[in-house]
Enzyme design. Structure first.
Site, short mmCIF file in Angstrom:
data_model
loop_
_atom_site.label_atom_id
_atom_site.label_comp_id
_atom_site.label_asym_id
_atom_site.label_seq_id
_atom_site.Cartn_x
_atom_site.Cartn_y
_atom_site.Cartn_z
N ASP A 8 0.86 -1.17 0.00
CA ASP A 8 0.00 0.00 0.00
C ASP A 8 0.91 1.24 0.00
OD1 ASP A 8 -2.27 1.74 0.58
OD2 ASP A 8 -1.47 1.78 2.64
N ASP A 10 -0.08 5.09 1.10
CA ASP A 10 -0.25 6.03 2.22
C ASP A 10 -0.37 5.30 3.56
OD1 ASP A 10 -0.31 8.17 0.38
OD2 ASP A 10 -2.46 7.89 0.06
MG LIG Z 1 -2.90 3.08 3.62
#
Ligand SMILES: [Mg+2]
Ligand SMILES: [Zn+2]
Length: 181
Positions: A8, A10
């Site tokens: 992922d 962020d």
């Molecule tokens: Mg995230």
């Protein structure tokens, strides 16, 4: 065939506060250990692929598709400056209240796109993320999952506190480590 680690973006590789958005490339700051984590995965022969939902920032902050690309390029550049290589990055630009799609995590479209570009062995691949949608995307794609941080509520194969510990866990092959959070 290659094994892959899907990261992922962020809150996993770069600093991110829930409810806030990164709207400019210069706002992006790597999390501690993120570059080391990716470099360790590179060195161990894993493809390193970022999969990220960016529909929220496009919809709520009005930034463009190419703004997101600049932010993504900045992430890749910051990692590269520390010797860490991202093999590819896929993002979902869609926002569920506006349009449906097959790529917004927890759907598997981003992982499927990567499988068109690389010959990936899913059995030996992992998804690492800080949200339930990351873990569910990994489960839906039938890969192993590692949750990081305190927001994970669904069951993952392993949970820990940051991305470097997650990669260390993969590289040690500690399949039976206790779930920490
Ligand atoms: Mg995230
Ligand atoms: Zn999408």
């Amino acid at each position: 065939m290659r094994k892959a680690i899907f990261f992922d973006r962020d809150g996993t590789l770069n600093d991110f506060k829930l409810g806030e958005y990164i709207t400019k490339a210069d706002e992006l700051v790597l999390l501690k250990g993120a570059a080391r984590a990716v470099k360790k995965a590179n060195d161990a022969g894993y493809l390193c692929i970022v999969v990220t939902n960016q529909g929220g920032v496009i919809h709520n902050k009005g930034i463009t598709y190419s703004d997101v690309e600049l932010i993504n390029e900045r992430l890749i550049e910051l990692l590269k400056n520390e010797g860490a290589k991202i093999d590819s990055l896929y993002f979902c630009p869609h926002y569920p209240e506006v349009e449906s799609c097959d790529c917004r995590k927890p759907k598997t479209g981003l992982i499927s796109m990567s499988m068109r570009d690389f010959d990936i062995n899913l059995q030996d691949s992992y998804m690492i993320g800080d949200s339930d949608s990351d873990i569910l995307a990994g489960k839906n794609a039938r890969i192993k999952t590692i949750g990081i941080g305190e927001r994970i509520k669904v069951e993952a194969n392993f949970c820990t506190y940051n991305v470097e510990e997650a990669v260390d866990y993969i590289l040690k092959g500690e399949k039976n480590c206790p779930k920490l959070v």
